[in-house]
Design an enzyme around this catalytic site. Structure first.
Site, PDB file in Angstrom:
ATOM      1  N   LYS A   1       0.850  -1.184   0.000  1.00  0.00           N
ATOM      2  CA  LYS A   1       0.000   0.000   0.000  1.00  0.00           C
ATOM      3  C   LYS A   1       0.887   1.235   0.000  1.00  0.00           C
ATOM      4  O   LYS A   1       1.681   1.451   0.920  1.00  0.00           O
ATOM      5  CB  LYS A   1      -0.921   0.023   1.216  1.00  0.00           C
TER       6      LYS A   1
ATOM      7  N   GLY B   1      -7.566   9.295  10.253  1.00  0.00           N
ATOM      8  CA  GLY B   1      -7.732   9.355  11.697  1.00  0.00           C
ATOM      9  C   GLY B   1      -8.764  10.338  12.189  1.00  0.00           C
ATOM     10  O   GLY B   1      -8.937  10.509  13.401  1.00  0.00           O
TER      11      GLY B   1
ATOM     12  N   ALA C   1      -9.373   5.676   4.939  1.00  0.00           N
ATOM     13  CA  ALA C   1      -9.279   6.815   5.851  1.00  0.00           C
ATOM     14  C   ALA C   1     -10.620   7.542   5.991  1.00  0.00           C
ATOM     15  O   ALA C   1     -11.350   7.724   5.018  1.00  0.00           O
ATOM     16  CB  ALA C   1      -8.211   7.819   5.414  1.00  0.00           C
ATOM     17  N   GLY C   2     -10.906   7.953   7.217  1.00  0.00           N
ATOM     18  CA  GLY C   2     -12.076   8.773   7.503  1.00  0.00           C
ATOM     19  C   GLY C   2     -13.208   8.060   8.206  1.00  0.00           C
ATOM     20  O   GLY C   2     -14.084   8.695   8.784  1.00  0.00           O
TER      21      GLY C   2
ATOM     22  N   ASN D   1      -8.253   1.818  10.554  1.00  0.00           N
ATOM     23  CA  ASN D   1      -7.437   1.481  11.715  1.00  0.00           C
ATOM     24  C   ASN D   1      -7.948   2.201  12.959  1.00  0.00           C
ATOM     25  O   ASN D   1      -8.422   1.580  13.902  1.00  0.00           O
ATOM     26  CB  ASN D   1      -5.978   1.823  11.437  1.00  0.00           C
ATOM     27  N   THR D   2      -7.884   3.547  12.932  1.00  0.00           N
ATOM     28  CA  THR D   2      -8.222   4.324  14.117  1.00  0.00           C
ATOM     29  C   THR D   2      -9.639   4.067  14.614  1.00  0.00           C
ATOM     30  O   THR D   2      -9.882   4.015  15.816  1.00  0.00           O
ATOM     31  CB  THR D   2      -8.037   5.826  13.825  1.00  0.00           C
TER      32      THR D   2
END
Length: 328
Positions: A171, A232, A258-259, A280-281
């Protein structure tokens, strides 16, 4: 001969008959309908005892509804020539320890995890490593270039990752600045070209720009990964129109990267038609990460099913759920 009215229509009978016999003559199971005779409910237990008379008015009703469409084929997807069942990719950072990381990955059902490439702590080489908790023979490791702000460092990082683990599926993300963590697309193009020349299979984090996405696909990237919101941030999908345009034109998988902040965000991404979601976050910083990982698994599956089913059209005015035909 007698004449009766049934659900608004006139019917002529050769002779008087009981309600049970009349229903069977219509091909109806008396146990599955309700009968009103002259505005009085007829108990089912008396159907065989109540005879119809000339001029009777009957209402015969039953329950109606939609059928269940069963999904029988496993909904898989292909990435760089390999087939996967889970459309959720999860990161492995920000957890309190590797035990929690492993538990969250298991709960998510993910078959691909992103991993950062960092220097070994040579002063304490016996510290536990991620591979001690997530077996790379059972789960696909996806090395990423998190923290890289130029093409050179990104390419160097992934060359080291391939040497360490033998992985060519990677990635790529080249960030523009520390505050927004938006992608630097000029550096991203440069890095992608170099990695593809080196034989890497590049999944690429990018801006929500259909033109940039087409260029990345044309140069040979195996997946396009537009941000839904800043990395994040947990703001959810802020750009559905752009993402949908990217999906419509793409011939490779498109994944929101993301987001995502909560399960409904993941479902929205999948309802747009994305092939998958990376996060992830949203899991690692939840109050109960393992529980959130399970929620994300279900959200991705639910959103995918909703996309395949095809949502109802949006309408300006009300539209009754029950049909008007057959109304008493």
């Amino acid at each position: 001969m007698i004449s009766i009215t049934v659900n608004g229509d006139t019917k002529n009978l050769d002779a008087a008959t009981d309600i049970a016999g009349f229903l069977r003559g219509l091909g109806l199971d008396p146990t599955k309908v309700a009968v009103e005779r002259n505005r009085e409910i007829v108990p089912k237990s008396t159907y065989a005892d109540v005879c119809l008379a000339d001029g009777d008015r009957l209402e015969i009703v039953h329950f109606i509804g939609g059928g269940l469409e069963t999904v029988t084929d496993q909904d898989t997807w292909t990435l760089a020539g390999k087939t996967y069942s889970s459309r959720l990719i999860v990161g492995t950072g920000k957890y309190k320890d590797f035990e929690e990381t492993a538990a969250a990955v298991a709960a998510s059902g993910a078959e691909i995890v992103t991993v950062a490439v960092r220097r070994v702590n040579v002063s304490d080489p016996n510290q536990p490593m991620l591979v001690d908790y997530l077996d790379p023979k059972k789960i696909t490791y996806l090395p990423n270039t998190a923290g890289c702000f130029d093409a050179d460092s990104a390419v160097r990082t992934l060359r080291l990752a391939r040497e360490a683990g033998g992985w060519d599926l990677v990635k790529l993300e080249v960030l523009g600045d520390q505050k927004t963590l938006y992608p630097n697309m000029l550096e991203t193009f440069t890095a992608a070209e170099a990695l593809i020349r080196d034989g890497f299979k590049v999944m690429v984090y990018c801006s929500d720009d259909p033109i940039a996405a087409r260029r990345l696909e044309d140069m040979g990237c195996v997946a396009i990964m537009p941000l839904g919101a800043p990395i994040g941030s947990g703001l959810g999908i802020q750009n559905p129109v752009q993402i949908r345009l990217m999906i419509e034109q793409a011939n490779v998988p498109v994944l929101v990267d993301a987001g995502v902040g909560t399960a409904s965000d993941a479902a929205v991404a999948m309802e747009l038609g994305c092939d998958g979601v990376l996060m992830n976050t949203a899991i690692a910083e939840a109050k109960k990460p393992v529980m959130m990982a399970r929620a994300m698994k279900l959200a991705v599956e639910s959103g995918r099913l909703a996309y395949l089913a095809g949502r109802m059209p949006k309408k300006r005015y009300a539209d009754p759920s029950s049909p008007l035909s057959g109304l008493i």
